[in-house]
Design a protein around this motif. Structure first.
Motif, mmCIF file in Angstrom:
data_model
loop_
_atom_site.group_PDB
_atom_site.id
_atom_site.type_symbol
_atom_site.label_atom_id
_atom_site.label_comp_id
_atom_site.label_asym_id
_atom_site.label_seq_id
_atom_site.Cartn_x
_atom_site.Cartn_y
_atom_site.Cartn_z
ATOM 1 N N THR A 1 0.818 -1.210 0.000
ATOM 2 C CA THR A 1 0.000 0.000 0.000
ATOM 3 C C THR A 1 0.851 1.259 0.000
ATOM 4 O O THR A 1 1.944 1.293 0.578
ATOM 5 N N ASN A 2 0.312 2.306 -0.589
ATOM 6 C CA ASN A 2 0.964 3.614 -0.540
ATOM 7 C C ASN A 2 0.968 4.167 0.880
ATOM 8 O O ASN A 2 1.869 4.912 1.262
ATOM 9 N N GLN A 3 -0.026 3.792 1.666
ATOM 10 C CA GLN A 3 -0.100 4.241 3.055
ATOM 11 C C GLN A 3 1.118 3.764 3.845
ATOM 12 O O GLN A 3 1.703 4.515 4.629
ATOM 13 N N ALA A 4 1.519 2.498 3.650
ATOM 14 C CA ALA A 4 2.687 1.961 4.351
ATOM 15 C C ALA A 4 3.953 2.716 3.947
ATOM 16 O O ALA A 4 4.827 2.995 4.787
ATOM 17 N N LEU A 5 4.070 3.076 2.676
ATOM 18 C CA LEU A 5 5.236 3.824 2.209
ATOM 19 C C LEU A 5 5.272 5.220 2.825
ATOM 20 O O LEU A 5 6.341 5.713 3.211
ATOM 21 N N MET A 6 4.114 5.839 2.948
ATOM 22 C CA MET A 6 4.049 7.172 3.544
ATOM 23 C C MET A 6 4.390 7.131 5.032
ATOM 24 O O MET A 6 5.032 8.049 5.556
ATOM 25 N N GLU A 7 3.972 6.083 5.719
ATOM 26 C CA GLU A 7 4.303 5.957 7.139
ATOM 27 C C GLU A 7 5.820 5.894 7.332
ATOM 28 O O GLU A 7 6.360 6.474 8.275
ATOM 29 N N LEU A 8 6.495 5.194 6.447
ATOM 30 C CA LEU A 8 7.956 5.132 6.525
ATOM 31 C C LEU A 8 8.564 6.503 6.246
ATOM 32 O O LEU A 8 9.465 6.961 6.964
ATOM 33 N N ALA A 9 8.076 7.164 5.204
ATOM 34 C CA ALA A 9 8.638 8.460 4.808
ATOM 35 C C ALA A 9 8.500 9.509 5.899
ATOM 36 O O ALA A 9 9.305 10.448 5.975
ATOM 37 N N LYS A 10 7.507 9.358 6.770
ATOM 38 C CA LYS A 10 7.264 10.351 7.830
ATOM 39 C C LYS A 10 8.136 10.145 9.066
ATOM 40 O O LYS A 10 8.111 10.970 9.977
ATOM 41 N N LYS A 11 8.899 9.063 9.131
ATOM 42 C CA LYS A 11 9.712 8.790 10.311
ATOM 43 C C LYS A 11 10.846 9.821 10.452
ATOM 44 O O LYS A 11 11.448 10.259 9.467
ATOM 45 N N THR B 1 9.361 10.305 -11.758
ATOM 46 C CA THR B 1 8.804 10.713 -13.049
ATOM 47 C C THR B 1 8.264 9.526 -13.837
ATOM 48 O O THR B 1 8.984 8.543 -14.080
ATOM 49 N N ASP B 2 6.990 9.614 -14.192
ATOM 50 C CA ASP B 2 6.322 8.588 -15.005
ATOM 51 C C ASP B 2 6.450 7.187 -14.406
ATOM 52 O O ASP B 2 6.353 6.180 -15.125
ATOM 53 N N ASN B 3 6.709 7.122 -13.089
ATOM 54 C CA ASN B 3 6.843 5.830 -12.393
ATOM 55 C C ASN B 3 7.943 4.949 -12.982
ATOM 56 O O ASN B 3 7.892 3.725 -12.875
ATOM 57 N N LYS B 4 8.945 5.578 -13.602
ATOM 58 C CA LYS B 4 10.065 4.823 -14.159
ATOM 59 C C LYS B 4 11.114 4.598 -13.079
ATOM 60 O O LYS B 4 11.338 5.460 -12.232
ATOM 61 N N CYS B 5 11.763 3.464 -13.118
ATOM 62 C CA CYS B 5 12.713 3.072 -12.081
ATOM 63 C C CYS B 5 13.794 4.148 -11.900
ATOM 64 O O CYS B 5 14.531 4.474 -12.829
ATOM 65 N N PHE B 6 13.828 4.718 -10.691
ATOM 66 C CA PHE B 6 14.788 5.786 -10.397
ATOM 67 C C PHE B 6 15.788 5.288 -9.367
ATOM 68 O O PHE B 6 15.417 4.829 -8.287
ATOM 69 N N VAL B 7 17.097 5.370 -9.708
ATOM 70 C CA VAL B 7 18.162 4.894 -8.822
ATOM 71 C C VAL B 7 19.228 5.970 -8.714
ATOM 72 O O VAL B 7 19.675 6.516 -9.729
ATOM 73 N N ALA B 8 19.627 6.289 -7.468
ATOM 74 C CA ALA B 8 20.729 7.232 -7.250
ATOM 75 C C ALA B 8 21.392 6.894 -5.930
ATOM 76 O O ALA B 8 20.716 6.567 -4.951
ATOM 77 N N SER B 9 22.689 6.959 -5.894
ATOM 78 C CA SER B 9 23.421 6.672 -4.663
ATOM 79 C C SER B 9 22.999 7.643 -3.567
ATOM 80 O O SER B 9 22.838 8.847 -3.817
ATOM 81 N N GLY B 10 22.803 7.117 -2.371
ATOM 82 C CA GLY B 10 22.407 7.947 -1.243
ATOM 83 C C GLY B 10 20.970 8.409 -1.302
ATOM 84 O O GLY B 10 20.594 9.342 -0.584
ATOM 85 N N SER B 11 20.146 7.773 -2.150
ATOM 86 C CA SER B 11 18.739 8.163 -2.296
ATOM 87 C C SER B 11 17.817 6.978 -2.030
ATOM 88 O O SER B 11 18.194 5.815 -2.239
ATOM 89 N N LEU B 12 16.603 7.302 -1.580
ATOM 90 C CA LEU B 12 15.576 6.303 -1.269
ATOM 91 C C LEU B 12 14.431 6.417 -2.262
ATOM 92 O O LEU B 12 13.920 7.518 -2.507
ATOM 93 N N THR B 13 14.033 5.288 -2.827
ATOM 94 C CA THR B 13 12.873 5.229 -3.720
ATOM 95 C C THR B 13 11.783 4.396 -3.048
ATOM 96 O O THR B 13 12.042 3.286 -2.582
ATOM 97 N N LEU B 14 10.585 4.949 -2.992
ATOM 98 C CA LEU B 14 9.431 4.262 -2.413
ATOM 99 C C LEU B 14 8.504 3.847 -3.536
ATOM 100 O O LEU B 14 8.092 4.684 -4.356
ATOM 101 N N ALA B 15 8.172 2.556 -3.616
ATOM 102 C CA ALA B 15 7.350 2.055 -4.729
ATOM 103 C C ALA B 15 6.421 0.955 -4.236
ATOM 104 O O ALA B 15 6.828 0.077 -3.464
ATOM 105 N N SER B 16 5.176 0.979 -4.679
ATOM 106 C CA SER B 16 4.217 -0.077 -4.338
ATOM 107 C C SER B 16 4.546 -1.354 -5.104
ATOM 108 O O SER B 16 5.281 -1.329 -6.095
ATOM 109 N N PHE B 17 3.999 -2.479 -4.654
ATOM 110 C CA PHE B 17 4.165 -3.741 -5.389
ATOM 111 C C PHE B 17 3.715 -3.575 -6.840
ATOM 112 O O PHE B 17 4.322 -4.129 -7.752
ATOM 113 N N TYR B 18 2.636 -2.840 -7.022
ATOM 114 C CA TYR B 18 2.054 -2.648 -8.354
ATOM 115 C C TYR B 18 3.103 -2.083 -9.316
ATOM 116 O O TYR B 18 3.224 -2.533 -10.458
#
Length: 746
Positions: free
Chosen positions: A240-250, A282-299
């Motif tokens: 769920t997006n809710q679970a990802l948001m809970e993590l982001a708010k920590k 952007t456009d839900n395309k896989c984004f990777v960068a060193s020292g960065s966090l990407t949050l993505a649903s199973f979907y």
């Protein structure tokens, strides 16, 4: 090897078919019937609020939406905006022929209106264009079924077809051996970060079980922050997006959020308002960068794993892993060089629509319960968080039955003071015994009791967080409506949540009510669902059920929980029909332990089942002899009509004599009318259910398969037929039968 790729393909294709069929069955149903069932509602647009939410006026005599439920909002042209003009049009016909515009929609609040017959509903997630149209034309809007998330399943189907992929092969091509689950217990004071980072020097995959309130999200945020400080690329994926948001708010992630190093897929306007520094992928395309966090649903993340992928992330953390199918767990191996799966196999598994008998027949359980399979059949480094910050010790002792009794409370609050006498001030569960009608999923006596107790709790502690949960959507919908109409203010307080159990994993509140209607008990007493429902509260879980609950069939761990709960506090409510909704006292007796012998139930008549939900399947000959048979069946029972019976009746219009033709015509009229009601439905035959000796072309056997579909632990099919041959076959397959003459004598 437990499963071949063909096995995975068959399961995923079957699940896709079921999801498509359920959706098609809905949209091909008369729109007016869907409205009666609560699967469609109509609202008059009133205004847009400054926060972007649209306000609609809805008749409270209709079935109102559940709060936090998703819909497709549709603007129909001309007279079709009024539901009284829908006639026999199905929902899909209305959308194809009369749709002017549409948008996704999320119901976020419900309140009273100044107009007696109406309630107000708050909707968000509308497209900008649709919102503009609302403000310009002030129309009536119909809200209907939302499209199913089929792309997630198609992604998994593509992944299991990649048979040459060595990464997914290590998961998908497993052997089901003896139970290997033997996790190291991790206490609250342990430095989990140091332990995991040390272990990652010698392994790439780690499994963590996090029982209720053990700080899974908090610990994962601390670990993620540590990895980002080491300039690693990290992806966290969850259902769920809710679970990802809970993590982001920590708090641990705030410096990285402020630095623009935390990104999320499918970022909504509301999420951006909540965390203004959260970036959008952007456009839900896989984004990777060193020292960065990407949050993505199973979907979304499942799509990134399709095809040739060069393992983009240094670390992948799968939260809510217990809700992942095994192919989804396999997908993470293509996305991260090092992986943590964290979940709880003692809580809810993934929700699938494929029927249990088919799952059992093909032995698909291990691929559905993916996290449990990872825990049991793979020799990965494994850990269990054994200290709960949420539950008091009494609550931990009860919930501990689901965790080999090793759960320990480290909550700073082990007791509390309250003048509400039903509450146990040492925390944990309280049983409330009512006299609830068998088969009723919307028990008004329970609604009144819960309303009264919630009002008294909030009068004493206005800021207390309260959740009211039930298994069934129907129960929640009517419970929510009851609260809206009987609450002392227009809008229910923000600290009160009414929801189905399967939507609250991870929720923490002060008090949690779990309503168990005296209907389809098997579902409410499912051990994983029961564990989720009864482990949300820092103070008390109030279980409201019929006084015969402990006589129901249930797993031993659920029974153990109830016996532990019962040992200190059980409440018997007398004369629930007279419960006041004022803030005054309720007539209750608090007992040390209930003597169950005083609640003896009268013997059931004929073939009626005491613990199952009776469903009547009616044979063709019954309609010919008694066209009004549906009206003679008590309204509390469901009636399922075989499509073969309707087909036979249609043919008999030609072959019978004048009296017979009149009866058949009358029966078909009655059936046509009855199918517009929620308790009567039509079911297609499934000859795969027949024993090999039975003729699959026989009309009687086709009718028999409809009864076989409902032969399970929850439902009790009763075949109403005067055909001796059909009765013999049914009895041989342990299906209850009754002749028309016997039925009419009852």
């Amino acid at each position: 090897m437990k499963y071949t790729r063909e096995n995975y393909n068959k399961f995923l294709e079957t699940e896709i078919q079921y999801q498509v069929k359920e959706f098609e069955d809905k949209i091909n149903t008369k729109a007016s019937v869907l409205k009666e069932r609560g699967e469609v509602f109509v609202g008059k647009f009133l205004k847009m609020q400054p926060n972007g939410q649209a306000v609609f006026k809805v008749r409270h005599s209709d079935n109102m939406p559940r709060k936090n439920s998703f819909w497709t909002a549709t603007y129909f042209v001309g007279e079709m905006c009024k539901f009284k003009n829908w006639g026999n049009h199905s929902w899909v016909e209305l959308r194809k022929q009369y749709q002017k515009d549409f948008s996704d929609a999320l119901c976020v609040w419900i309140s009273k209106s100044d107009e007696t017959d109406f309630c107000l509903v708050g909707i968000k997630n509308l497209t900008f264009q649709f919102a503009q149209l609302l403000e310009k034309e002030q129309p009536l809007i119909a809200f209907g079924p939302k499209d199913p998330p089929l792309q997630y399943l198609y992604n998994l189907l593509s992944i299991v077809k990649e048979e040459s992929c060595s990464l997914t092969k290590s998961i998908l091509d497993f052997d089901e051996s003896s139970d290997l689950w033997n996790p190291l217990k991790i206490e609250a004071q342990s430095d989990l970060n140091q332990l995991l980072l040390e272990q990652f020097k010698s392994t790439d995959r780690i499994v963590i079980q996090g029982p209720p309130g053990t700080g899974k999200t908090y610990r994962m945020a601390k670990l993620t922050a540590q990895l980002l400080r080491e300039n690693k690329s990290v992806m966290v994926t969850a259902l769920t997006n809710q679970a990802l948001m809970e993590l982001a708010k920590k708090e641990d992630l705030k410096p990285f959020l402020d630095a623009g190093k935390v990104s999320k897929t499918s970022l909504t306007v509301d999420e951006k308002r909540e965390l203004s520094r959260l970036e959008s992928v952007t456009d839900n395309k896989c984004f990777v960068a060193s020292g960065s966090l990407t949050l993505a649903s199973f979907y979304i993340s499942s799509g990134w794993a399709v095809g040739d992928v060069e393992t983009p992330f240094d670390y992948v953390i799968m939260d809510e892993a217990s809700q992942a199918l095994l192919p989804m767990i396999a997908a993470t191996t293509k996305l991260g060089r090092k992986i943590i799966w964290i979940g709880d196999q003692s809580q809810l598994p993934p929700i699938v629509l494929t029927k249990e008998d088919i799952i059992t027949r093909y032995d698909w359980v291990s691929m559905i319960n993916g996290f449990e399979s990872i825990c049991r059949y793979f020799n990965y480094r494994s850990y269990m968080l054994s200290d709960t910050f949420r539950l008091t010790q009494r609550g931990a002792d009860c919930s501990g039955v689901f965790y080999q009794n090793v759960l320990r409370s480290v909550s700073p609050q082990q007791s509390f003071t309250s003048n509400v006498k039903e509450l146990n001030q040492s925390g944990g569960p309280v049983l409330v015994n009512l006299d609830l009608k068998v088969g009723d999923k919307t028990p008004s006596a329970a609604f009144r009791y819960i309303l009264n107790l919630v009002q008294r709790i909030l009068k004493e502690s206005p800021k207390a967080e309260i959740a009211i949960l039930a298994k069934f959507r129907e129960t929640v919908r009517y419970l929510q409506k009851s609260f809206v109409l009987n609450w002392t203010t227009k809008l229910l307080p923000d600290n009160l949540r009414i929801e189905t159990v399967d939507r609250v994993q991870g929720l923490t509140v002060d008090y949690c009510f779990f309503l168990i209607p005296n209907a389809s008990l098997r579902y409410s007493l499912n051990k994983e669902l029961f564990n989720v429902a009864t482990s949300r509260a820092t103070r008390n879980t109030i279980i409201v059920a019929d006084n015969s609950l402990l006589r129901a069939n249930m797993s031993q761990v659920v029974r153990d929980y109830l016996h532990k709960a019962q040992s200190e506090t059980t409440i018997q409510v007398d004369a629930p029909q007279n419960i006041s909704t004022d803030s005054g006292a309720v007539n209750v007796k608090v007992k040390g332990k209930i003597d169950l012998s005083q609640f003896e139930t009268a013997k059931q008549k004929s073939v009626r089942s005491q613990t199952k939900e009776n469903i009547y399947i009616i044979d063709t000959n019954v309609f010919v002899n008694c066209p009004d048979i549906i009206a003679k069946i008590d309204e509390k029972y469901k009636v399922v009509l075989s499509a073969k019976v309707i087909d036979e009746l249609d043919k008999l219009k030609i072959t019978l004599d004048a009296d017979g033709k009149r009866n058949v015509e009358k029966a078909l009229r009655n059936i046509n009318k009855a199918l517009d009601t929620p308790r009567v439905s039509m079911e297609l035959s499934d000859v795969s259910l027949l024993p090999s000796d039975f003729n699959k072309r026989s009309p009687d056997n086709n009718i028999l398969t409809v009864a076989l579909k409902f032969q399970n632990d929850e439902e009790n099919p009763i075949l109403l037929t005067s055909d001796n041959g059909l009765q013999v076959k049914a009895k041989g397959l342990n299906i209850a039968t009754i002749k028309l003459k016997e039925f009419l004598k009852r």
